[in-house]
Design a protein around this motif. Structure first.
Motif, PDB file in Angstrom:
ATOM      1  N   ALA A 291     106.844  18.781  22.327  1.00  0.00           N
ATOM      2  CA  ALA A 291     106.414  18.266  23.631  1.00  0.00           C
ATOM      3  C   ALA A 291     107.562  18.143  24.615  1.00  0.00           C
ATOM      4  O   ALA A 291     107.380  17.641  25.717  1.00  0.00           O
ATOM      5  N   ARG A 292     108.757  18.613  24.239  1.00  0.00           N
ATOM      6  CA  ARG A 292     109.923  18.435  25.099  1.00  0.00           C
ATOM      7  C   ARG A 292     109.789  19.170  26.427  1.00  0.00           C
ATOM      8  O   ARG A 292     110.231  18.686  27.450  1.00  0.00           O
ATOM      9  N   GLY A 293     109.172  20.339  26.432  1.00  0.00           N
ATOM     10  CA  GLY A 293     109.109  21.107  27.661  1.00  0.00           C
ATOM     11  C   GLY A 293     107.833  20.953  28.438  1.00  0.00           C
ATOM     12  O   GLY A 293     107.693  21.530  29.511  1.00  0.00           O
ATOM     13  N   SER A 294     106.873  20.170  27.934  1.00  0.00           N
ATOM     14  CA  SER A 294     105.570  20.058  28.587  1.00  0.00           C
ATOM     15  C   SER A 294     105.331  18.709  29.237  1.00  0.00           C
ATOM     16  O   SER A 294     104.452  18.596  30.084  1.00  0.00           O
ATOM     17  N   SER A 295     106.059  17.672  28.865  1.00  0.00           N
ATOM     18  CA  SER A 295     105.850  16.341  29.428  1.00  0.00           C
ATOM     19  C   SER A 295     107.155  15.821  30.029  1.00  0.00           C
ATOM     20  O   SER A 295     108.242  16.152  29.554  1.00  0.00           O
ATOM     21  N   ARG A 296     107.011  15.004  31.068  1.00  0.00           N
ATOM     22  CA  ARG A 296     108.192  14.459  31.732  1.00  0.00           C
ATOM     23  C   ARG A 296     108.949  13.492  30.829  1.00  0.00           C
ATOM     24  O   ARG A 296     110.172  13.433  30.837  1.00  0.00           O
ATOM     25  N   ALA A 297     108.201  12.695  30.061  1.00  0.00           N
ATOM     26  CA  ALA A 297     108.818  11.718  29.160  1.00  0.00           C
ATOM     27  C   ALA A 297     108.220  11.897  27.778  1.00  0.00           C
ATOM     28  O   ALA A 297     107.001  12.011  27.619  1.00  0.00           O
ATOM     29  N   LEU A 298     109.061  11.951  26.759  1.00  0.00           N
ATOM     30  CA  LEU A 298     108.588  12.107  25.401  1.00  0.00           C
ATOM     31  C   LEU A 298     107.871  10.844  24.941  1.00  0.00           C
ATOM     32  O   LEU A 298     108.217   9.729  25.363  1.00  0.00           O
ATOM     33  N   PRO A 299     106.859  10.981  24.089  1.00  0.00           N
ATOM     34  CA  PRO A 299     106.187   9.771  23.587  1.00  0.00           C
ATOM     35  C   PRO A 299     107.153   8.916  22.787  1.00  0.00           C
ATOM     36  O   PRO A 299     107.962   9.434  22.005  1.00  0.00           O
ATOM     37  N   PRO A 300     107.122   7.597  22.965  1.00  0.00           N
ATOM     38  CA  PRO A 300     108.088   6.739  22.265  1.00  0.00           C
ATOM     39  C   PRO A 300     107.819   6.707  20.769  1.00  0.00           C
ATOM     40  O   PRO A 300     106.676   6.806  20.320  1.00  0.00           O
ATOM     41  N   THR A 301     108.879   6.575  20.012  1.00  0.00           N
ATOM     42  CA  THR A 301     108.764   6.431  18.570  1.00  0.00           C
ATOM     43  C   THR A 301     108.280   5.027  18.229  1.00  0.00           C
ATOM     44  O   THR A 301     108.308   4.123  19.077  1.00  0.00           O
ATOM     45  N   PRO A 302     107.816   4.800  16.995  1.00  0.00           N
ATOM     46  CA  PRO A 302     107.393   3.430  16.631  1.00  0.00           C
ATOM     47  C   PRO A 302     108.484   2.393  16.816  1.00  0.00           C
ATOM     48  O   PRO A 302     108.201   1.267  17.236  1.00  0.00           O
ATOM     49  N   VAL A 303     109.741   2.743  16.540  1.00  0.00           N
ATOM     50  CA  VAL A 303     110.836   1.786  16.747  1.00  0.00           C
ATOM     51  C   VAL A 303     111.006   1.482  18.231  1.00  0.00           C
ATOM     52  O   VAL A 303     111.202   0.324  18.634  1.00  0.00           O
ATOM     53  N   ARG A 305     108.661   1.694  20.523  1.00  0.00           N
ATOM     54  CA  ARG A 305     107.520   0.889  20.953  1.00  0.00           C
ATOM     55  C   ARG A 305     107.697  -0.573  20.568  1.00  0.00           C
ATOM     56  O   ARG A 305     107.396  -1.476  21.366  1.00  0.00           O
ATOM     57  N   LEU A 306     108.172  -0.830  19.358  1.00  0.00           N
ATOM     58  CA  LEU A 306     108.399  -2.202  18.921  1.00  0.00           C
ATOM     59  C   LEU A 306     109.480  -2.866  19.761  1.00  0.00           C
ATOM     60  O   LEU A 306     109.340  -4.032  20.172  1.00  0.00           O
ATOM     61  N   ARG A 307     110.552  -2.128  20.051  1.00  0.00           N
ATOM     62  CA  ARG A 307     111.622  -2.688  20.872  1.00  0.00           C
ATOM     63  C   ARG A 307     111.132  -2.977  22.287  1.00  0.00           C
ATOM     64  O   ARG A 307     111.435  -4.028  22.853  1.00  0.00           O
ATOM     65  N   ARG A 308     110.337  -2.054  22.843  1.00  0.00           N
ATOM     66  CA  ARG A 308     109.818  -2.266  24.190  1.00  0.00           C
ATOM     67  C   ARG A 308     108.865  -3.452  24.225  1.00  0.00           C
ATOM     68  O   ARG A 308     108.894  -4.257  25.169  1.00  0.00           O
ATOM     69  N   TRP A 314     109.587 -10.880  25.734  1.00  0.00           N
ATOM     70  CA  TRP A 314     110.647 -11.845  26.036  1.00  0.00           C
ATOM     71  C   TRP A 314     110.870 -11.958  27.548  1.00  0.00           C
ATOM     72  O   TRP A 314     111.085 -13.048  28.079  1.00  0.00           O
ATOM     73  N   GLY A 315     110.790 -10.809  28.253  1.00  0.00           N
ATOM     74  CA  GLY A 315     110.950 -10.849  29.700  1.00  0.00           C
ATOM     75  C   GLY A 315     109.831 -11.613  30.378  1.00  0.00           C
ATOM     76  O   GLY A 315     110.058 -12.360  31.331  1.00  0.00           O
ATOM     77  N   ARG A 316     108.599 -11.438  29.883  1.00  0.00           N
ATOM     78  CA  ARG A 316     107.484 -12.170  30.475  1.00  0.00           C
ATOM     79  C   ARG A 316     107.623 -13.670  30.235  1.00  0.00           C
ATOM     80  O   ARG A 316     107.379 -14.486  31.122  1.00  0.00           O
TER      81      ARG A 316
END
Length: 327
Positions: A291-303, A305-308, A314-316
């Motif tokens: 998907a590197r050449g077809s999408s602007r941003a790659l889908p996040p990995t599970p790690v 996603r958990l970090r985000r 915490w920010g909220r």
């Protein structure tokens, strides 16, 4: 005669006055109480379900680990991995050839490829395994030579092991489905890409290797990953040819220890869930790679996603605290 009246533009309203107090006010998300209530209900039901599974004495969890690590079950896992790995490789190779045959402009090759897909998709897999197992009855020897002439080399079909029989049957079945998946991925490539490759003077083989396949894999990988997961479950049918995989090992254990039926069945389900989970993770990273050449941003990995999720939560909370303190 009077001159026609001219339309005058209405003056724009003045911009609102700048309030410096608004600039330092933190942006807080809109409260959604219904979403939190539904999430809380789902979490309570899920926690109750999980607690009921692990606290129910009828599951006999104290027997799970001894059967999970039993040598016969581990041997069955190895057999399953061998059958699935070899069938996936050979099925993919044959599927590529059949898919290219289906796309060929030669009517004979296209017809033979269509007949192959039709025949092996129509046969139930247990029936195909039984036919392959009894293939030596119809053809005791297979040879290579001149048609209706001398044979240069031959092999006895009765010498095929149960592993070879299972791999051959699963590969033939897998190739029929893989061919359609690959053909669909190739047809999904935009015709303008092929026209541009023709304009650059690329050969057919180079077009297929450098232009068509890299783009076709974006749609082939998800569908073929799903097909491989089905292959893991279909490998349990090799028990018909006297091959003890995970299902065969669990079936034998259940017949020898009927008092431990529930934990043995849970062991079989756990191994299939584990194998499917590993394959799903590999499929995710392969999809992410193509998907590197077809999408602007790659889908996040599970790690990621958990970090985000952790950082956003915490920010909220920090924003709510700052708002309550009057900052």
């Amino acid at each position: 005669m009077s001159e026609p009246a001219t339309l005058q533009a209405r003056p724009a309203p003045p911009p609102p006055a700048f309030d410096p107090r608004i600039a330092h006010r933190p942006v807080t998300p809109r409260p959604r109480p219904l979403r939190w209530i539904v999430s809380a209900i789902v979490l309570v039901v899920l926690a109750q379900f999980v607690s009921g599974i692990f606290t129910n004495s009828r599951y006999e969890w104290f027997k799970f680990w001894p059967y999970f690590t039993r040598q016969s079950v581990l041997d069955g896992v190895v057999v399953t991995l061998e059958v699935v790995g070899l069938s996936a490789v050979f099925g993919l190779l044959v599927g590529v050839v059949v898919a290219l045959g289906r796309l060929s402009s030669n009517p004979l090759i296209g017809g033979l490829a269509w007949a192959y897909v039709w025949f092996f998709r129509a046969l139930p897999l247990p029936l195909l395994l039984i036919i392959t197992f009894n293939f030596s009855y119809f053809y005791p020897r297979l040879g290579v030579g001149i048609p209706w002439g001398p044979v240069f080399a031959d092999v006895r079909t009765a010498s095929l092991t149960p592993l070879a029989i299972g791999v051959i049957a699963l590969s033939l079945n897998e190739a029929a489905y893989a061919a359609e998946v690959i053909r669909g991925g190739i047809l999904a490539v935009e015709p303008g890409q092929i026209e541009a490759a023709d304009a650059l003077g690329l050969s057919r083989a180079r077009q297929l290797r450098r232009v068509i396949l890299p783009q076709a894999l974006r749609s082939i990988v998800p569908a073929y990953g799903n097909q491989l997961i089905g292959l893991i479950k279909a490998s349990s049918l090799v028990y018909y040819v006297s091959l003890l995989d995970v299902f065969g090992a669990v079936f034998v254990l259940e017949s020898r220890h009927p008092e431990s039926l529930v934990p043995i069945l849970i062991v079989g389900a756990a191994w299939y869930l584990l194998l499917t989970a590993v394959l799903s993770i590999l499929q995710f990273y392969v999809e992410r790679f193509y998907a590197r050449g077809s999408s602007r941003a790659l889908p996040p990995t599970p790690v990621q996603r958990l970090r985000r999720l952790t950082v956003d939560s915490w920010g909220r909370l920090a924003g709510v605290r700052l708002t309550r303190r009057g900052y």
